[in-house]
Write a protein that holds these residues in place. Structure first.
Motif, PDB file in Angstrom:
ATOM      1  N   MET A 112       0.849  -1.198   0.000  1.00 59.98           N
ATOM      2  CA  MET A 112       0.000   0.000   0.000  1.00 59.98           C
ATOM      3  C   MET A 112       0.886   1.251   0.000  1.00 59.98           C
ATOM      4  O   MET A 112       1.794   1.359   0.817  1.00 59.98           O
ATOM      5  CB  MET A 112      -0.857  -0.024   1.268  1.00 59.98           C
ATOM      6  CG  MET A 112      -1.902   1.036   1.324  1.00 59.98           C
ATOM      7  SD  MET A 112      -2.649   1.109   2.947  1.00 59.98           S
ATOM      8  CE  MET A 112      -3.033  -0.615   3.285  1.00 59.98           C
ATOM      9  N   SER A 113       0.651   2.183  -0.932  1.00 56.21           N
ATOM     10  CA  SER A 113       1.577   3.316  -1.039  1.00 56.21           C
ATOM     11  C   SER A 113       1.168   4.468  -0.121  1.00 56.21           C
ATOM     12  O   SER A 113      -0.014   4.862  -0.065  1.00 56.21           O
ATOM     13  CB  SER A 113       1.635   3.750  -2.501  1.00 56.21           C
ATOM     14  OG  SER A 113       1.263   5.082  -2.646  1.00 56.21           O
ATOM     15  N   ALA A 114       2.189   4.986   0.603  1.00 54.11           N
ATOM     16  CA  ALA A 114       1.937   6.093   1.525  1.00 54.11           C
ATOM     17  C   ALA A 114       1.455   7.312   0.750  1.00 54.11           C
ATOM     18  O   ALA A 114       0.613   8.091   1.214  1.00 54.11           O
ATOM     19  CB  ALA A 114       3.214   6.409   2.297  1.00 54.11           C
ATOM     20  N   ALA A 115       1.973   7.476  -0.487  1.00 53.79           N
ATOM     21  CA  ALA A 115       1.589   8.629  -1.314  1.00 53.79           C
ATOM     22  C   ALA A 115       0.093   8.571  -1.650  1.00 53.79           C
ATOM     23  O   ALA A 115      -0.603   9.597  -1.640  1.00 53.79           O
ATOM     24  CB  ALA A 115       2.419   8.636  -2.591  1.00 53.79           C
ATOM     25  N   LEU A 116      -0.383   7.353  -1.923  1.00 53.20           N
ATOM     26  CA  LEU A 116      -1.807   7.195  -2.257  1.00 53.20           C
ATOM     27  C   LEU A 116      -2.684   7.533  -1.049  1.00 53.20           C
ATOM     28  O   LEU A 116      -3.699   8.231  -1.165  1.00 53.20           O
ATOM     29  CB  LEU A 116      -2.051   5.756  -2.736  1.00 53.20           C
ATOM     30  CG  LEU A 116      -3.456   5.402  -3.196  1.00 53.20           C
ATOM     31  CD1 LEU A 116      -3.913   6.321  -4.322  1.00 53.20           C
ATOM     32  CD2 LEU A 116      -3.512   3.947  -3.657  1.00 53.20           C
ATOM     33  N   LEU A 117      -2.258   7.053   0.116  1.00 54.30           N
ATOM     34  CA  LEU A 117      -3.029   7.330   1.337  1.00 54.30           C
ATOM     35  C   LEU A 117      -3.063   8.832   1.610  1.00 54.30           C
ATOM     36  O   LEU A 117      -4.102   9.390   1.981  1.00 54.30           O
ATOM     37  CB  LEU A 117      -2.410   6.602   2.539  1.00 54.30           C
ATOM     38  CG  LEU A 117      -2.483   5.077   2.499  1.00 54.30           C
ATOM     39  CD1 LEU A 117      -1.835   4.476   3.729  1.00 54.30           C
ATOM     40  CD2 LEU A 117      -3.935   4.611   2.401  1.00 54.30           C
ATOM     41  N   ASP A 169      -9.733   0.505   6.825  1.00 50.44           N
ATOM     42  CA  ASP A 169      -8.741   1.252   7.617  1.00 50.44           C
ATOM     43  C   ASP A 169      -8.734   2.754   7.330  1.00 50.44           C
ATOM     44  O   ASP A 169      -8.379   3.536   8.201  1.00 50.44           O
ATOM     45  CB  ASP A 169      -7.330   0.679   7.381  1.00 50.44           C
ATOM     46  CG  ASP A 169      -7.182  -0.714   7.972  1.00 50.44           C
ATOM     47  OD1 ASP A 169      -8.028  -1.103   8.803  1.00 50.44           O
ATOM     48  OD2 ASP A 169      -6.221  -1.427   7.594  1.00 50.44           O
ATOM     49  N   ILE A 170      -9.105   3.165   6.122  1.00 47.65           N
ATOM     50  CA  ILE A 170      -9.082   4.611   5.827  1.00 47.65           C
ATOM     51  C   ILE A 170     -10.450   5.259   6.036  1.00 47.65           C
ATOM     52  O   ILE A 170     -10.599   6.468   5.896  1.00 47.65           O
ATOM     53  CB  ILE A 170      -8.635   4.914   4.367  1.00 47.65           C
ATOM     54  CG1 ILE A 170      -9.531   4.186   3.352  1.00 47.65           C
ATOM     55  CG2 ILE A 170      -7.156   4.609   4.171  1.00 47.65           C
ATOM     56  CD1 ILE A 170      -9.760   4.965   2.091  1.00 47.65           C
ATOM     57  N   LYS A 226     -15.757  -6.333  -3.164  1.00 44.52           N
ATOM     58  CA  LYS A 226     -14.305  -6.297  -3.356  1.00 44.52           C
ATOM     59  C   LYS A 226     -13.894  -5.507  -4.606  1.00 44.52           C
ATOM     60  O   LYS A 226     -12.717  -5.471  -4.953  1.00 44.52           O
ATOM     61  CB  LYS A 226     -13.738  -7.730  -3.436  1.00 44.52           C
ATOM     62  CG  LYS A 226     -13.999  -8.590  -2.191  1.00 44.52           C
ATOM     63  CD  LYS A 226     -13.632  -7.916  -0.878  1.00 44.52           C
ATOM     64  CE  LYS A 226     -13.566  -8.871   0.303  1.00 44.52           C
ATOM     65  NZ  LYS A 226     -14.415  -8.513   1.451  1.00 44.52           N
ATOM     66  N   LYS A 227     -14.866  -4.894  -5.278  1.00 47.08           N
ATOM     67  CA  LYS A 227     -14.501  -4.067  -6.448  1.00 47.08           C
ATOM     68  C   LYS A 227     -13.902  -2.726  -6.022  1.00 47.08           C
ATOM     69  O   LYS A 227     -13.282  -2.034  -6.820  1.00 47.08           O
ATOM     70  CB  LYS A 227     -15.747  -3.808  -7.310  1.00 47.08           C
ATOM     71  CG  LYS A 227     -16.107  -5.004  -8.157  1.00 47.08           C
ATOM     72  CD  LYS A 227     -17.255  -4.726  -9.078  1.00 47.08           C
ATOM     73  CE  LYS A 227     -17.499  -5.974  -9.934  1.00 47.08           C
ATOM     74  NZ  LYS A 227     -18.888  -6.197 -10.249  1.00 47.08           N
ATOM     75  N   ILE A 228     -14.122  -2.330  -4.782  1.00 43.97           N
ATOM     76  CA  ILE A 228     -13.610  -1.025  -4.322  1.00 43.97           C
ATOM     77  C   ILE A 228     -12.137  -1.185  -3.930  1.00 43.97           C
ATOM     78  O   ILE A 228     -11.776  -2.147  -3.256  1.00 43.97           O
ATOM     79  CB  ILE A 228     -14.433  -0.516  -3.112  1.00 43.97           C
ATOM     80  CG1 ILE A 228     -15.955  -0.584  -3.391  1.00 43.97           C
ATOM     81  CG2 ILE A 228     -13.997   0.895  -2.715  1.00 43.97           C
ATOM     82  CD1 ILE A 228     -16.471   0.280  -4.500  1.00 43.97           C
ATOM     83  N   SER A 229     -11.321  -0.222  -4.375  1.00 43.97           N
ATOM     84  CA  SER A 229      -9.893  -0.246  -4.034  1.00 43.97           C
ATOM     85  C   SER A 229      -9.472   1.166  -3.627  1.00 43.97           C
ATOM     86  O   SER A 229     -10.207   2.136  -3.856  1.00 43.97           O
ATOM     87  CB  SER A 229      -9.076  -0.687  -5.251  1.00 43.97           C
ATOM     88  OG  SER A 229      -9.222   0.287  -6.278  1.00 43.97           O
ATOM     89  N   LEU A 230      -8.267   1.277  -3.044  1.00 43.19           N
ATOM     90  CA  LEU A 230      -7.772   2.606  -2.645  1.00 43.19           C
ATOM     91  C   LEU A 230      -7.639   3.524  -3.858  1.00 43.19           C
ATOM     92  O   LEU A 230      -7.971   4.705  -3.801  1.00 43.19           O
ATOM     93  CB  LEU A 230      -6.420   2.465  -1.946  1.00 43.19           C
ATOM     94  CG  LEU A 230      -6.454   1.853  -0.547  1.00 43.19           C
ATOM     95  CD1 LEU A 230      -5.040   1.651  -0.026  1.00 43.19           C
ATOM     96  CD2 LEU A 230      -7.259   2.719   0.428  1.00 43.19           C
TER      97      LEU A 230
END
Ligand code: 13P
Ligand code: SF4
Length: 304
Positions: A1-6, A32-33, A263-267
């Protein structure tokens, strides 16, 4: 998981004055977000109460539609426009109208897992978290039509003794959980309590120790002394169960209980949703106002 994306999601969320709501079946990194995770009832309450201008709904279409109906002046975004619920699509407005014509005196209760048009034709909406209380509160002499889930409907009949006319819909994810799976896992973990969702088949419901909504499962596990559980519902909930109860153990009844739509939803899709303000979910009038009546009646019935 990329910190930049979060970080990007957090920045966009502030810019848009957005809130992220996630259902308990969402992938762990989405839970988590989220600002709020919960069951369908809890998420409906949040959607009705939030001050945010934008709701990013990490769930499936009927949930985003529910948020749009309850908050018509807010922008509701569903990060993947193809995240639907096959059970909600098992009855349409024409089919419900025909059923109502056959039983003109009946009250219509629809599970929240239904389209806005079906909600608009219903007297009451309910979730698995308040279905028992809601049906129990209806006048004993009235016939009840319950749509679309025959399993939740069967559970209500078993628990309340109230006869109802059931539509033969079902959740294909919950139907993948077999009683044989539960028995096998129970043999490996004889001290574990079996927690099953009422969307499960009658065979699974018959051998479960507790029948609970996802929110009910989270509450139950927190307050009991039992330390091992077999989970007979969509496996995404194990993420929250484990996070909230690090000393307890959770075993999925089967790895097959995975809802492909949840499960289609992603960050990445959450970030795109906030960036491009997509996909906006709206419910036209008069469907919106009619559906809101059945949801408002539901929101008055919150379980103890
Ligand atoms: P709850 O979280 O309200 O128990 O709902 C289960 C479900 O299948 C949602 O799609
Ligand atoms: Fe629909 Fe079942 Fe998926 Fe829930 S778990 S969204 S009821 S298909």
């Amino acid at each position: 998981m990329s910190a930049a994306l979060l970080e990007k999601i957090q920045t966009l969320k502030k810019q848009r004055n957005a809130v992220i709501l996630a259902h308990n079946y969402q992938p762990g990194e989405i839970q988590d977000i989220a600002d709020f995770t919960g069951d369908s009832l809890g998420l409906s309450v949040q959607a009705a109460q939030t001050d945010a201008e934008v709701i990013v709904f990490c769930g499936v279409l009927f949930m985003a539609e529910t948020a749009a109906i309850l908050s018509p002046h807010k922008t509701v975004l569903l990060p993947d426009k193809h995240a639907g619920c096959p059970m909600a699509d098992m009855i349409n407005a024409r089919q419900l109208r025909e059923l109502k014509d056959q039983h003109p005196e009946a009250l219509v209760v629809c599970y929240v897992n239904s389209t806005a048009k079906v909600k608009a034709l219903s007297d009451y909406c309910c979730t698995s978290g308040n279905a028992l209380e809601l049906v129990s509160s209806l006048p004993a002499e009235r016939e009840i039509i319950f749509v679309p889930d025959k399993n939740l409907g069967g559970f209500i009949i078993d628990q309340t003794g109230r006869d109802m006319i059931l539509w033969p819909g079902y959740c294909s994810t919950h139907m993948r959980i077999l009683a044989a799976d539960v028995l096998t896992v129970r043999e490996e973990h004889p001290n574990a309590r079996v927690l099953a969702h009422p969307e499960c088949s009658p065979d699974v419901r018959a051998i479960a120790d507790e029948l609970l909504s996802t929110g009910g499962m989270l509450k139950f596990v927190k307050t009991t002394d039992v330390s091992e559980f077999i989970i007979a519902t969509e496996n995404g909930i194990i993420h929250s169960l484990q996070n909230q109860n690090p000393d307890k153990r959770f075993y999925p009844a089967t790895e097959k209980a995975m809802c492909p739509n949840m499960k289609k939803i992603s960050l990445e899709k959450v970030a795109w949703a906030l960036e491009d303000m997509q996909y906006q979910i709206t419910v036209p009038e008069p469907i919106c106002s009619d559906a809101r009546q059945s949801l408002d009646r539901m929101l008055q019935v919150i379980p103890e």
